[in-house]
Design an enzyme around this catalytic site. Structure first.
Site, short mmCIF file in Angstrom:
data_model
loop_
_atom_site.label_atom_id
_atom_site.label_comp_id
_atom_site.label_asym_id
_atom_site.label_seq_id
_atom_site.Cartn_x
_atom_site.Cartn_y
_atom_site.Cartn_z
N ARG A 19 0.81 -1.22 0.00
CA ARG A 19 0.00 0.00 0.00
C ARG A 19 0.85 1.28 0.00
O ARG A 19 0.34 2.37 -0.20
CB ARG A 19 -0.95 -0.02 1.21
CG ARG A 19 -2.09 -1.02 1.05
CD ARG A 19 -2.74 -1.37 2.38
NE ARG A 19 -1.96 -2.33 3.16
CZ ARG A 19 -2.33 -2.85 4.33
NH1 ARG A 19 -3.47 -2.48 4.88
NH2 ARG A 19 -1.57 -3.73 4.94
N LYS A 26 8.62 -1.23 3.20
CA LYS A 26 7.92 -0.24 4.04
C LYS A 26 8.73 0.14 5.27
O LYS A 26 8.84 1.32 5.62
CB LYS A 26 6.56 -0.81 4.47
CG LYS A 26 5.80 0.11 5.42
CD LYS A 26 4.35 -0.28 5.58
CE LYS A 26 4.17 -1.61 6.27
NZ LYS A 26 2.74 -1.95 6.40
C1 UD1 Z 1 -2.06 -6.70 10.79
C2 UD1 Z 1 -2.99 -7.66 11.51
C3 UD1 Z 1 -4.25 -6.92 11.89
C4 UD1 Z 1 -3.92 -5.74 12.76
C5 UD1 Z 1 -2.90 -4.83 12.10
C6 UD1 Z 1 -2.38 -3.83 13.12
C7 UD1 Z 1 -2.57 -9.90 10.58
C8 UD1 Z 1 -3.06 -10.95 9.66
N1 UD1 Z 1 -3.29 -8.78 10.65
O1 UD1 Z 1 -2.68 -6.31 9.57
O2 UD1 Z 1 -5.15 -7.78 12.61
O3 UD1 Z 1 -5.09 -5.02 13.09
O4 UD1 Z 1 -1.76 -5.57 11.63
O5 UD1 Z 1 -1.52 -2.90 12.54
O6 UD1 Z 1 -1.58 -10.12 11.26
N2 UD1 Z 1 4.94 -9.05 7.61
C9 UD1 Z 1 5.93 -10.01 7.46
N3 UD1 Z 1 5.73 -11.07 6.66
C10 UD1 Z 1 4.56 -11.28 5.99
C11 UD1 Z 1 3.54 -10.31 6.14
C12 UD1 Z 1 3.75 -9.22 6.97
O7 UD1 Z 1 7.01 -9.88 8.06
O8 UD1 Z 1 4.45 -12.28 5.28
C13 UD1 Z 1 5.16 -7.91 8.48
C14 UD1 Z 1 5.09 -6.59 7.73
O9 UD1 Z 1 6.37 -6.22 7.26
C15 UD1 Z 1 4.54 -5.62 8.76
C16 UD1 Z 1 3.78 -6.51 9.73
O10 UD1 Z 1 4.16 -7.83 9.46
O11 UD1 Z 1 5.59 -4.99 9.47
C17 UD1 Z 1 2.26 -6.35 9.57
O12 UD1 Z 1 1.90 -6.66 8.24
P1 UD1 Z 1 0.77 -5.86 7.46
O13 UD1 Z 1 0.64 -6.44 6.12
O14 UD1 Z 1 0.99 -4.40 7.59
O15 UD1 Z 1 -0.52 -6.27 8.33
P2 UD1 Z 1 -1.90 -5.50 8.40
O16 UD1 Z 1 -2.66 -5.76 7.15
O17 UD1 Z 1 -1.70 -4.10 8.80
CA CA Z 2 0.11 -2.81 9.08
#
Ligand code: UD1
Ligand code: CA
Length: 504
Positions: A19, A26
């Protein structure tokens, strides 16, 4: 005697952050001059955990480098080669916790304003309750984008539903998941192994661990901690800018509370590692970045850009100055429009005036360089005067050379100092001199072409020039000029004989 269980933490920073619409991961985007990932790591470091895993994926090397300064005792970098979801990211850290029994905090890398106190409240509550899994929850007036906390009729948490997978009724829930968990290591890595990608994104959601734990009869607890603006995650550039504005305002307010005047707080930028002494006045459009330290009673008139610069007390920056990696003593006056580059050291009461550039330049106490100069790779003693238009010629196209100027030296205007060269104490250099050899103490150095005055020259020149202007334009193939003067003819004859000799 109570034995405290070891504390571990997993920080998730592998995602690209779709996003953000960026080629940069990010967590590498900067907030107040620091990469985002540095913030949650710093909050975690405050709890002094026994072991921390940072899960990286996109631009892993850069994320790793950005985490180096966090000051963590046992930081392990874990690679999540493919971003299959937050649950998968935690599973990638399992091997690093195989020999670890304790409580594991899980923190997302995109929540920069997270405070250590909130993490501490989470750990304390988790341990006091003897819970298997504890998560922070709080009510957001606008819960959009966050996972919603689903509770059963008895009020106990039954799971978290992501917005994409939520029913309209679930979307109406305002209790959200900020993404902070404390889990007993014995259950955490077992639960993440059991995750399945049954959701809109086809990912392994860490949030599903909550439902799994609740259904498995584990003790799932919640704690209300933190403030909404603190626990907001950054997903878009607009959110990043919003948070930048919050932080910027907080920093400026902190220094106002500490006795600093800001004439226009809205246009001031003060980085998180900057310090400013009391009774300093900061004018409009001033940026203080990096590890800049400003003393007390200083004045920055406005439009200044200072990076990693240490400034003493009662220093006056006139309008429009740039300083990077400079050290500035007390009561120095700089500008308007001065450029102090790395390695500049100005002792007390130095004056550096308009259009002066310094680099690796040490100026002794009371020395003045008030106008239009370049002072590079040089050392100047105290109480010397550097005239307008003085240039240290420090570069020969291959190497840099040093200029050394002693105490109480007077350098006349429009002087070039061709380094390496030394001008000793109390010497004088006449205006317009090109200094190519060392000048002894107390001597006068002057290099000038003797001046001539040719009477009546202007009038003759003007008449000649006017005559040429009136004449018709020259024809393309002009006839050969008049026979050469005898001396030139002789020169040509000698040259032709020399050529003939060489051919033989
Ligand atoms: C996530 C939560 C959501 C919460 C929100 C709070 C999940 C499924 N959802 O959603 O319930 O309300 O955060 O901010 O957990 N990341 C990895 N590997 C991956 C995917 C993500 O390391 O495969 C890391 C990203 O770099 C990021 C963090 O995890 O720092 C959160 O990922 P993001 O995609 O932003 O989750 P949200 O959709 O915001
Ligand atoms: Ca997030």
């Amino acid at each position: 005697m109570s034995t405290v269980r070891p504390l571990g933490a997993v920080v998730l920073a592998a995602g690209l952050g779709t996003r953000m619409r960026s080629t940069r991961a990010k967590v590498l985007h900067e907030l107040a001059g620091r990469p985002l990932v540095r913030y949650p790591l710093a909050a975690v470091a405050d709890l002094d955990p026994d072991r921390v895993a940072l899960v990286v994926g996109h631009q892993a090397d850069a994320v790793r480098a950005a985490s180096a300064e966090a000051g963590l005792r046992d930081l392990r970098i874990v690679l999540q080669p493919e971003q299959r979801g937050t649950g998968h990211a935690v599973a990638c850290a399992a091997a690093d916790f195989a020999d670890f029994t304790g409580d594991v905090l899980i923190v997302y890398g995109d929540v920069p304003l997270l405070r250590p106190a909130t993490l501490r409240a989470l750990v304390d509550s988790h341990r006091a309750d003897g819970a298997d899994l504890t998560l922070v929850t709080l009510a957001f007036a606008d819960p959009r984008g966050y996972g919603r906390i689903v509770r059963g009729p008895d009020g106990n948490v039954v799971g978290i539903v992501e917005e994409r997978d939520a029913s309209p009724a679930e979307r109406a829930i305002t209790e959200i998941n900020p993404g902070l968990y404390a889990v007993r290591s014995e259950v955490l890595f077992r639960l993440v192994e059991a995750l399945r990608p049954n959701n809109a994104q086809g990912e392994l959601y860490l949030t599903d661990v909550v439902g799994l734990a609740a259904r498995g009869g584990l003790r799932v607890h919640t704690v209300q901690a933190g403030r909404p603006e603190e626990l907001a995650g950054i997903n878009t550039r607009a959110e990043l800018a919003g948070m930048e504005a919050i932080l910027k305002g907080e920093h400026v307010e902190r220094w106002m509370a500490a006795g600093v005047t800001f004439e226009d707080p809205a246009t001031a930028y003060v980085g998180p590692d900057v310090t400013i002494g009391p009774d300093t006045v900061v004018g409009p459009n001033v940026q203080l970045r990096g590890r800049t330290r400003i003393g007390s009673g200083c004045r920055l008139d406005g439009t200044a850009y200072l990076v990693d610069t240490v400034v003493g007390d009662r220093v006056h920056f006139l309008l429009g100055c740039v300083a990077d990696g400079a050290e500035i003593g007390d009561e120095v006056r700089i500008g308007p429009f001065a450029h102090l580059r790395p390695g500049t050291r100005l002792a007390a009461r130095v004056h550096v005036g308009n259009f002066v550039e310094t680099k690796k330049a040490a100026l002794g106490a009371g020395t003045k360089a008030n106008h239009l100069s370049y002072l590079g790779d040089c050392e100047i003693g105290p109480d010397s005067n550097i005239g307008a238009g003085t240039i240290t010629c420090n570069y020969d196209g291959f190497h840099k050379h040093r200029t050394t100027i002693g105490a109480r030296v007077f350098i006349g205007s429009d002087t070039q100092l061709v380094a390496p060269v030394t001008v000793a104490d109390d010497a004088y250099v006449g205006s317009g001199t090109t200094v190519t050899r060392d000048v002894p103490a107390g001597a006068l150095a002057v290099s000038r072409v003797p001046q001539r005055a040719i009477p009546g020259w202007s009038a003759r020149f003007r008449a000649r020039a006017a005559g040429t202007a009136a004449a018709p334009p020259p024809v393309k193939s002009a006839p050969r000029s008049a026979p050469a003067a005898p001396r030139a003819r002789k020169r040509r004859a000698v040259a032709s004989r020399a050529r003939a000799r060489r051919r033989r």
